[in-house]
Design a protein around this motif. Structure first.
Motif, short mmCIF file in Angstrom:
data_model
loop_
_atom_site.label_atom_id
_atom_site.label_comp_id
_atom_site.label_asym_id
_atom_site.label_seq_id
_atom_site.Cartn_x
_atom_site.Cartn_y
_atom_site.Cartn_z
N ARG A 132 0.85 -1.20 0.00
CA ARG A 132 0.00 0.00 0.00
C ARG A 132 0.88 1.24 0.00
N SER A 133 0.42 2.28 -0.66
CA SER A 133 1.16 3.54 -0.71
C SER A 133 0.57 4.54 0.27
N CYS A 134 1.42 5.40 0.79
CA CYS A 134 1.00 6.47 1.68
C CYS A 134 0.16 7.47 0.90
N PRO A 135 -1.03 7.82 1.40
CA PRO A 135 -1.87 8.79 0.69
C PRO A 135 -1.33 10.22 0.74
N GLN A 136 -0.37 10.49 1.62
CA GLN A 136 0.18 11.84 1.72
C GLN A 136 1.40 12.05 0.84
N CYS A 137 2.34 11.07 0.84
CA CYS A 137 3.58 11.30 0.09
C CYS A 137 3.82 10.27 -1.02
N GLY A 138 3.04 9.19 -1.05
CA GLY A 138 3.16 8.21 -2.11
C GLY A 138 4.18 7.10 -1.86
N GLU A 139 4.94 7.19 -0.78
CA GLU A 139 5.90 6.13 -0.47
C GLU A 139 5.17 4.91 0.10
N GLY A 140 5.86 3.80 0.22
CA GLY A 140 5.25 2.57 0.72
C GLY A 140 4.98 2.61 2.21
N LEU A 141 3.81 2.13 2.61
CA LEU A 141 3.47 2.02 4.03
C LEU A 141 4.13 0.77 4.61
#
Length: 83
Positions: free
Chosen positions: A16-25
């Motif tokens: 899943r990607s972070c909704p704020q910065c796009g990096e991986g959770l």
């Protein structure tokens, strides 16, 4: 019928990607493991009765996630699988 979490048992990795910065959770494990000092030792279905999520009825495993880049955190319900 028995249900297991593929993520807890290392059979699947969280993608899943972070909704704020796009990096991986990052998956930090079951949310219920953070509710007290003995919570990781409680039976899984026992903690599902009192955590406020419909996870027992819907066969979900609620995981804590976070983004190491921006600090975002969230809980994600993941579908459990039958054995």
């Amino acid at each position: 019928m028995s249900y297991i979490c593929l993520y807890c048992n290392g059979m699947r990795a969280l993608d899943r990607s972070c909704p704020q910065c796009g990096e991986g959770l990052v998956d930090a494990g079951r949310l219920d493991d953070y509710s007290g000092p003995y919570s990781p030792y409680r039976p899984i279905d026992d903690s599902k009765l009192t955590n406020g999520y419909p996870d027992l009825a819907e066969h979900l495993c609620v995981h804590q996630t976070y983004c190491p880049d921006c600090g975002y955190s969230d809980v994600i319900p993941l579908k459990e699988s039958t054995q």
